[in-house]
Design a protein around this motif. Structure first.
Motif, PDB file in Angstrom:
ATOM      1  N   VAL A 391     -40.214 138.451  28.713  1.00 62.11           N
ATOM      2  CA  VAL A 391     -38.949 138.363  27.843  1.00 62.11           C
ATOM      3  C   VAL A 391     -38.557 136.783  27.812  1.00 62.11           C
ATOM      4  O   VAL A 391     -38.884 136.042  28.806  1.00 62.11           O
ATOM      5  CB  VAL A 391     -37.883 138.781  29.089  1.00 62.11           C
ATOM      6  CG1 VAL A 391     -36.384 138.536  28.333  1.00 62.11           C
ATOM      7  CG2 VAL A 391     -37.817 140.299  29.300  1.00 62.11           C
ATOM      8  N   GLY A 393     -36.015 133.917  26.208  1.00 62.20           N
ATOM      9  CA  GLY A 393     -34.905 133.584  25.796  1.00 62.20           C
ATOM     10  C   GLY A 393     -35.199 132.327  24.635  1.00 62.20           C
ATOM     11  O   GLY A 393     -35.994 131.363  25.094  1.00 62.20           O
ATOM     12  N   PHE A 412     -31.368 137.943  16.205  1.00 60.24           N
ATOM     13  CA  PHE A 412     -29.819 137.627  16.750  1.00 60.24           C
ATOM     14  C   PHE A 412     -29.446 136.198  15.958  1.00 60.24           C
ATOM     15  O   PHE A 412     -30.402 135.464  15.652  1.00 60.24           O
ATOM     16  CB  PHE A 412     -29.531 137.371  18.199  1.00 60.24           C
ATOM     17  CG  PHE A 412     -30.947 136.690  19.001  1.00 60.24           C
ATOM     18  CD1 PHE A 412     -31.014 135.439  18.772  1.00 60.24           C
ATOM     19  CD2 PHE A 412     -31.761 137.615  19.470  1.00 60.24           C
ATOM     20  CE1 PHE A 412     -32.091 134.823  19.490  1.00 60.24           C
ATOM     21  CE2 PHE A 412     -32.887 136.948  20.071  1.00 60.24           C
ATOM     22  CZ  PHE A 412     -32.766 135.598  20.140  1.00 60.24           C
ATOM     23  N   ASP A 416     -24.540 134.614  17.993  1.00 62.16           N
ATOM     24  CA  ASP A 416     -24.621 135.676  19.182  1.00 62.16           C
ATOM     25  C   ASP A 416     -25.238 134.739  20.337  1.00 62.16           C
ATOM     26  O   ASP A 416     -25.077 135.141  21.613  1.00 62.16           O
ATOM     27  CB  ASP A 416     -25.932 136.749  18.874  1.00 62.16           C
ATOM     28  CG  ASP A 416     -25.794 137.573  17.853  1.00 62.16           C
ATOM     29  OD1 ASP A 416     -24.462 138.044  17.834  1.00 62.16           O
ATOM     30  OD2 ASP A 416     -26.440 138.114  16.993  1.00 62.16           O
ATOM     31  N   PRO A 422     -25.427 140.491  24.636  1.00 63.36           N
ATOM     32  CA  PRO A 422     -26.631 141.001  25.384  1.00 63.36           C
ATOM     33  C   PRO A 422     -27.481 142.003  24.051  1.00 63.36           C
ATOM     34  O   PRO A 422     -27.369 143.338  24.170  1.00 63.36           O
ATOM     35  CB  PRO A 422     -25.848 142.206  26.308  1.00 63.36           C
ATOM     36  CG  PRO A 422     -24.564 142.524  25.339  1.00 63.36           C
ATOM     37  CD  PRO A 422     -24.274 141.128  24.663  1.00 63.36           C
ATOM     38  N   VAL A 423     -28.141 141.081  23.371  1.00 65.93           N
ATOM     39  CA  VAL A 423     -28.658 141.832  22.267  1.00 65.93           C
ATOM     40  C   VAL A 423     -30.505 141.604  22.448  1.00 65.93           C
ATOM     41  O   VAL A 423     -30.640 140.449  23.314  1.00 65.93           O
ATOM     42  CB  VAL A 423     -28.355 141.575  20.997  1.00 65.93           C
ATOM     43  CG1 VAL A 423     -27.139 142.080  20.695  1.00 65.93           C
ATOM     44  CG2 VAL A 423     -28.472 140.014  20.688  1.00 65.93           C
ATOM     45  N   VAL A 424     -31.299 142.323  21.973  1.00 68.51           N
ATOM     46  CA  VAL A 424     -32.538 142.068  22.202  1.00 68.51           C
ATOM     47  C   VAL A 424     -33.363 142.331  20.878  1.00 68.51           C
ATOM     48  O   VAL A 424     -33.077 143.307  20.167  1.00 68.51           O
ATOM     49  CB  VAL A 424     -33.384 142.901  23.385  1.00 68.51           C
ATOM     50  CG1 VAL A 424     -33.104 144.389  23.125  1.00 68.51           C
ATOM     51  CG2 VAL A 424     -34.793 142.266  23.698  1.00 68.51           C
ATOM     52  N   HIS A 444     -30.333 151.144  23.944  1.00 72.13           N
ATOM     53  CA  HIS A 444     -30.194 150.226  25.068  1.00 72.13           C
ATOM     54  C   HIS A 444     -31.401 150.308  26.162  1.00 72.13           C
ATOM     55  O   HIS A 444     -31.744 151.367  26.379  1.00 72.13           O
ATOM     56  CB  HIS A 444     -28.711 150.423  25.636  1.00 72.13           C
ATOM     57  CG  HIS A 444     -27.495 149.757  24.734  1.00 72.13           C
ATOM     58  ND1 HIS A 444     -26.883 150.706  23.871  1.00 72.13           N
ATOM     59  CD2 HIS A 444     -26.719 148.855  24.865  1.00 72.13           C
ATOM     60  CE1 HIS A 444     -26.237 150.097  23.212  1.00 72.13           C
ATOM     61  NE2 HIS A 444     -25.723 148.973  23.861  1.00 72.13           N
ATOM     62  N   TYR A 452     -28.927 145.817  27.164  1.00 78.19           N
ATOM     63  CA  TYR A 452     -29.389 145.398  26.065  1.00 78.19           C
ATOM     64  C   TYR A 452     -29.520 146.129  24.752  1.00 78.19           C
ATOM     65  O   TYR A 452     -30.374 146.998  24.954  1.00 78.19           O
ATOM     66  CB  TYR A 452     -30.544 144.415  26.180  1.00 78.19           C
ATOM     67  CG  TYR A 452     -30.360 143.067  27.150  1.00 78.19           C
ATOM     68  CD1 TYR A 452     -29.897 141.795  26.715  1.00 78.19           C
ATOM     69  CD2 TYR A 452     -30.531 143.121  28.612  1.00 78.19           C
ATOM     70  CE1 TYR A 452     -29.800 140.811  27.655  1.00 78.19           C
ATOM     71  CE2 TYR A 452     -30.409 142.237  29.562  1.00 78.19           C
ATOM     72  CZ  TYR A 452     -29.959 141.166  29.088  1.00 78.19           C
ATOM     73  OH  TYR A 452     -29.883 139.823  29.774  1.00 78.19           O
ATOM     74  N   VAL A 476     -34.468 137.388  23.651  1.00 80.60           N
ATOM     75  CA  VAL A 476     -32.939 137.668  23.806  1.00 80.60           C
ATOM     76  C   VAL A 476     -32.568 136.295  23.485  1.00 80.60           C
ATOM     77  O   VAL A 476     -33.008 135.091  23.583  1.00 80.60           O
ATOM     78  CB  VAL A 476     -32.530 138.094  25.269  1.00 80.60           C
ATOM     79  CG1 VAL A 476     -33.170 139.355  25.672  1.00 80.60           C
ATOM     80  CG2 VAL A 476     -33.459 136.905  26.322  1.00 80.60           C
ATOM     81  N   THR A 480     -27.961 134.116  26.884  1.00 78.19           N
ATOM     82  CA  THR A 480     -27.761 135.325  27.698  1.00 78.19           C
ATOM     83  C   THR A 480     -28.789 135.209  28.650  1.00 78.19           C
ATOM     84  O   THR A 480     -28.626 135.918  29.752  1.00 78.19           O
ATOM     85  CB  THR A 480     -28.013 136.473  26.628  1.00 78.19           C
ATOM     86  OG1 THR A 480     -26.960 136.499  25.545  1.00 78.19           O
ATOM     87  CG2 THR A 480     -27.863 137.850  27.393  1.00 78.19           C
ATOM     88  N   GLY A 481     -30.164 134.833  28.450  1.00 72.62           N
ATOM     89  CA  GLY A 481     -31.436 134.889  29.181  1.00 72.62           C
ATOM     90  C   GLY A 481     -30.830 134.088  30.600  1.00 72.62           C
ATOM     91  O   GLY A 481     -31.451 134.290  31.712  1.00 72.62           O
TER      92      GLY A 481
END
Length: 668
Positions: A391, A393, A412, A416, A422-424, A444, A452, A476, A480-481
């Motif tokens: 993951v 960020g 994003f 955002d 909370p998007v991915v 999700h 996410y 992400v 958010t990360g």
């Protein structure tokens, strides 16, 4: 012969006059000639102060028992050997002053040899055997072929001209040998025991033919131990223990005055070299066919060597192209800032690089994008499916910095990031493992039990230069990360994309200066992707060089094999070399022939090896290997094969050219 046919050639004698017209100069003259051979601590005097003059148009028999010196005399007269002392003159020219090629020219133009054992080349037809002296005289191919068939017709062998010696009787082979002696209209015919291997009838035919040739004006020197054979000559010189014991003339027809030459035309210079080369190539192919199994084994080494060079270089270039492609997928004109001083390996928890550092870099002119990154491995869940992935960020500039496109959905936005959305965005590998064939957009996924929403899917990238799967990633927003995934707010790296490659050094200096001022220390390092590329290219070039050297070694081994085979060939064909020298071949002719044979073998092997190397490379590509084919490797490989023939054929060719004609003719 039962009937004297129209004569078709006569020797050149513009300076000769016969005895009937008052001889001013012999065509062959020996003055106190001795030939001595060492024999341990003693010596053998094969000839001992021999003086003899032979005039144009004579028919003379040199007679004596075995060991009397008559064969040694013939070798000296025919310029196959040199006297140890004394003088030997041919048409007034002292042979002591002549080099090896000049002696070969004399053998080619002045003497025609008729041997007891015929000395025909078994791989050639009767007509091709007859042509040999004219080849070394530089005669045009059309003329020598016509003349060879004309001579064979005269000698009653017109219908047998395309037969090989093994298909002819002894008498027929001797007539082919006589035709060969007449090919260049040589004024002197040297017949060494010409009837020794024939039956009575065939022997009489040969002697009648020699008398006929003498009547045409040829000087005939007959070497024999048989009184009945010697009786056909008008002059008999008897030898014993290296001395002349008698010199008698018989009553009979007077010796004939030789007539002007009607031999084939001759060429010189380039006009001669090119036909000689073409003839050498033809004889090389004939030799290859005659020894087809040995040729195949020799070719095999060259084929393997050339094929391996092409295949190895194709594999090496393919690997290089693959690495370069993977590095280019990282992005071009990139500068990557990482925490930790240069030369010190940093851990993933090094907290010296901050998001504020990335924001400060945006003020540098000439920058396209700045993408701060923080990555770690987490389990991602969709429904009942779990998948452990990376993951990352980052900011909205990530795709621009990495030259990465979207397969579907969107990346994003800066909004955002600011809104901690909370998007991915998922890589292809993550989508395949979590969703299979289903559409992930709008679904999700859970990361650390936080949902996410999937808003986009990245295009496929494959493995990078280090073999890592670039599609095994989930992006992400960095904000958010930090809040929901990573915790502490520090970066693993900052990727900076520069607009122009020429600006990279300036931007790199600016990055170093800005961050050093912010940190009051150089606890970071800046890496240039161009350096990655350069290092990768150097590494792949080294690998390709190693592969090429391995293949070149196999070609070297093949070349040694060629040299070994050619040396064996020289030994096996020693007698053939002697025959060619006796019929006028110069050292350059022998060198050219054997070097050409090596070149032809290596060139044919090179051509086959190129074909098989290309086929092997295409086969590896079909099996999934990364292959790059270009024109240079086949050309280089073939050139190496050609040079292999040239280099490794030289020593055998030189050995062949350096053989003593007398020793070569006597070789069994």
């Amino acid at each position: 012969m039962s009937e004297v046919q129209p004569r078709i050639d006569s020797p050149a004698t513009s300076a000769h006059e016969t005895a009937a017209h008052g001889v001013s100069r012999p065509i062959v003259e020996l003055i106190d000639v001795s030939r001595i051979y060492p024999n341990g601590e003693t010596v053998v005097r094969a000839l001992d102060r021999v003086s003899l003059a032979i005039h144009p148009g004579e028919f003379i028999a040199i007679m004596g028992q075995s060991g009397s010196g008559k064969s040694t005399l013939m070798n000296i007269v025919g310029c196959l050997d040199r006297p140890s002392s004394g003088r030997y003159l041919v048409d007034g020219v002292d042979v002591e002053d002549l080099d090896a090629d000049s002696l070969a020219e004399l053998r080619c133009s002045t003497f025609g040899f008729v041997f007891q054992r015929y000395n025909l080349l078994p791989s050639l037809t009767a007509a091709e055997n007859v042509e040999i002296p004219a080849i070394y005289a530089g005669a045009p191919q059309e003329e020598r072929i016509e003349r060879a068939h004309l001579l064979l017709d005269r000698l009653g062998l017109g219908e047998r001209s395309e037969h090989r010696p093994s298909q002819l009787s002894g008498g027929q082979q001797q007539r082919v040998s006589i035709a060969r002696a007449l090919m260049n209209a040589a004024p002197v015919i040297l017949a060494d025991e010409p009837t020794g291997a024939l039956d009575t009838r065939s022997g009489e035919d040969v002697l009648a033919l020699l008398k006929e040739l003498n009547a045409d004006g040829h000087t005939v020197i007959l070497i024999t131990h048989d009184p009945d054979v010697a009786a056909h000559a008008r002059r008999i010189v008897r030898f014993q223990d290296g001395h002349i014991v008698s010199d008698e003339r018989h009553e009979g027809e007077p010796d004939r005055t030789p007539l002007p030459a009607t031999g084939p035309a001759r060429r010189s210079g380039l006009a001669r070299f090119l036909p000689d080369l073409a003839e050498a190539v033809r004889m090389a192919f004939a030799s290859m066919v005659a020894n087809i199994f040995r040729t195949a084994l020799t070719l095999l080494g060259i084929v393997i060597g050339v094929g391996s060079v092409i295949t190895m270089l194709a594999v090496g270039d393919g690997g290089k192209a693959s690495v370069l492609e993977r590095i280019s997928q990282i992005g071009t004109n990139l500068l990557i800032v990482r925490p930790g001083a240069a030369g010190i390996r940093s851990s993933g928890d090094n907290a010296t690089l901050l998001p504020e550092d990335a924001e400060a870099l945006r003020a540098i002119p000439g920058i396209n994008a700045v993408a701060p990154e923080r990555s770690s491995r987490f389990t991602m869940r969709f429904g009942s499916e779990d998948y452990f992935t990376t993951v990352t960020g980052t900011s909205a500039d990530y795709l621009t910095a990495r030259d990465w496109a979207m397969a579907e959905g969107v990346m994003f936005s800066p909004a955002d990031v600011r809104a901690y959305a909370p998007v991915v965005v998922l890589g292809q590998t993550v989508v395949r493992n979590l969703f299979g064939e289903d559409d992930p957009l709008g679904r999700h996924v859970l990361v650390k039990n936080v949902p996410y929403q999937v808003i986009g899917v990245l295009s496929a990238r494959g493995a990078n230069a280090f073999g890592q799967d670039q599609d095994d990633v989930a992006l992400v927003p960095l904000s958010t990360g930090f809040v929901r995934v990573f915790g502490r707010q520090f970066l693993n790296s900052v990727t900076v994309k520069v607009q122009e490659a020429a600006d990279i050094p300036r931007v790199e200096s600016a990055i170093t200066r800005i961050i050093a001022e912010r940190h009051q220390a150089e606890d970071f390092q800046v890496r240039n992707t161009a350096q990655f590329l350069e290092t990768a290219v150097e590494t792949q070039n080294t690998l390709t060089l190693v592969l090429g050297c391995v293949a070149a070694i196999s070609l070297l081994v093949a070349g040694i094999g060629v040299m070994n085979i050619m040396l064996v060939s020289v030994t096996e064909r020693t007698r053939e070399i002697g025959i060619r020298m006796a019929t006028g071949a110069r050292m350059s002719n022998i060198m050219l022939q054997f070097n050409t044979e090596a070149l032809v073998v290596c060139s044919v092997g090179g051509a086959v090896g190129v074909g098989l190397g290309l086929a092997a490379a295409l086969g590896l590509e079909w099996l999934g290997a990364s292959i790059v084919l270009s024109l240079h490797p086949p050309l280089i490989a073939f050139a190496c094969a050609f040079l292999t023939g040239l280099v490794f054929g030289y020593l055998p060719a030189r050995k062949a050219a350096g053989l003593d004609p007398v020793v070569a003719l006597a070789y069994e």
